[in-house]
Design a protein around this motif. Sequence first.
Motif, PDB file in Angstrom:
ATOM      1  N   ASP A  70       0.821  -1.205   0.000  1.00 16.49           N
ATOM      2  CA  ASP A  70       0.000   0.000   0.000  1.00 16.49           C
ATOM      3  C   ASP A  70       0.862   1.265   0.000  1.00 16.49           C
ATOM      4  O   ASP A  70       0.662   2.177  -0.785  1.00 16.49           O
ATOM      5  N   GLY A  71       1.854   1.320   0.902  1.00 18.38           N
ATOM      6  CA  GLY A  71       2.744   2.475   0.947  1.00 18.38           C
ATOM      7  C   GLY A  71       2.133   3.707   1.564  1.00 18.38           C
ATOM      8  O   GLY A  71       2.710   4.784   1.498  1.00 18.38           O
ATOM      9  N   GLN A  72       0.945   3.538   2.137  1.00 19.49           N
ATOM     10  CA  GLN A  72       0.305   4.709   2.753  1.00 19.49           C
ATOM     11  C   GLN A  72      -0.216   4.328   4.133  1.00 19.49           C
ATOM     12  O   GLN A  72      -0.920   3.343   4.298  1.00 19.49           O
ATOM     13  N   ALA A  73       0.148   5.128   5.118  1.00 20.96           N
ATOM     14  CA  ALA A  73      -0.298   4.885   6.486  1.00 20.96           C
ATOM     15  C   ALA A  73      -1.744   5.346   6.654  1.00 20.96           C
ATOM     16  O   ALA A  73      -2.234   6.138   5.859  1.00 20.96           O
ATOM     17  N   LEU A 114       2.340   9.129   3.114  1.00 20.07           N
ATOM     18  CA  LEU A 114       2.980   8.150   2.240  1.00 20.07           C
ATOM     19  C   LEU A 114       4.291   7.712   2.872  1.00 20.07           C
ATOM     20  O   LEU A 114       5.051   8.530   3.382  1.00 20.07           O
ATOM     21  N   THR A 115       4.522   6.405   2.851  1.00 14.92           N
ATOM     22  CA  THR A 115       5.736   5.885   3.476  1.00 14.92           C
ATOM     23  C   THR A 115       6.664   5.220   2.474  1.00 14.92           C
ATOM     24  O   THR A 115       7.737   4.782   2.850  1.00 14.92           O
TER      25      THR A 115
END
Lengths: 281, 178
Positions: free
Chosen positions: A147-150, A155-156
């Motif tokens: 996903d890459g999103q918290a 965005l992580t």
Amino acid sequence: VNAVTTPTPGTDEKVCPFCAETIKAAAIKCRYCQSDLTDEPAPAVEEPADDAVPEETGPEEAGPEEDGTEEDGTEEDGIAPPVATPLVSAGPTPGEARRPRPAAGALTGGSRSFLASGTLAAVLALLLVLAGVGLALLVRHDTSPTDGQAPNGQLTSVPARNAAMAAATQLTQQALSYQWSSLDQDTAAAEKVMTPGFRNQYVAAMGKVHDQTVKNQITLKATAVASSLVSLTPHEVKALVFVNQVTTAKGSSNQRLDQNRIVVTLTRQDGDWHVSKMDAF
Amino acid sequence: VSDLAAPPRGPRSWGWLNAVLALLLVLVVVCVVVLAVQGASALPGSTADEKRAQEYADVKAAARAETNAFLTVDYKNMDPLIAKVLAGSTGDFHSEYDRAKVNLKSIAEESRAESQGTIKSVGIGDIDGNSAIVFVAADSSVLNKDTNGQRKARYYRFQLNMVRKGDSWLTSKLQFVS
């Protein structure tokens, strides 16, 4: 099946309290003696009718009744008493009072019989399965490792963060650099990567220095010496950029160095980052 | 089996089944709603993304605290201030500051220095699981015997190299960005 020879009423039958004839349980008037039966006591609560699930009546009742109780021909599912019924007495007792069989099944059966029915169970089970599938999909989506999103929107993913920092660096340098000899081209290029709101501020600011810049042959060169992310969502970058801005004027060997701290905000438009705000402090 | 000798089986068992199904349905629907509204934060444990976002917040908070401690000076009460900087530091920065603390204290007392920091902005330049480079824009207002009783504003650009030690992030290097 001994229903033919015994006077015991079937489950959809009762005995008229006035003439002792076997009549339909649902009857409100005896067809033999014409007595009014509407004042009969209400059926005992602890003995619910199994009328909503006739298929549950068991194998004992497989044989159809052959006596005269279905003369009127309206109901064919009259159920004979089970074979092993020595306990059942012929006369009606309060405990045996049967709930009237609904004339048209569940329509008049009231809410209680529906609440205790297999149809409801099937509906509930179906809804449960649907809700379970929905829950599983949500859990899978939320725990997806790519996903890459918290959950807080940040965005992580490292590539996304690096790209955002690179954009912040490049756009900040571009907005803060210009050369007197190519002033119009420089500002036009900078305007292209700004949101309409910020572009208005930029145009107004450049309008004030335009003539002086050309006259004094001024060059501004901004270099980002550090770039970092304050926050990053798919729609917005907030970056803290340390900028060294060197100002050079014609005929002067002196350069002026400004060491700025700038928070630049970028917003996404048509897939590209545009400068929407710039705060120097 | 007579239906009088045994309790009527059908309706009662459907009722129980339906009650259980209805209860389960309500539970699952509540879970779906909570998850839809709150996202992964509603789930027990945390995803990698959640951990990273928490890491970003932790690193920034630690950098903010350490910079603030670094900029705070009160010549009347230096020891706890120095201890606070040391507590948030490790490695080279820790040993350098530890070596300089006696000097720092005497300079502060001699110049009757007071300083209060204000953090303007904190950004993360680079971060992995165990180290980070953080940039901090900070101001301080300084009062000493040379400022003629007036507070003077100072502006700083810091780079902090941070490392994770257990649950906390400590500053291993603190430098001005020129």
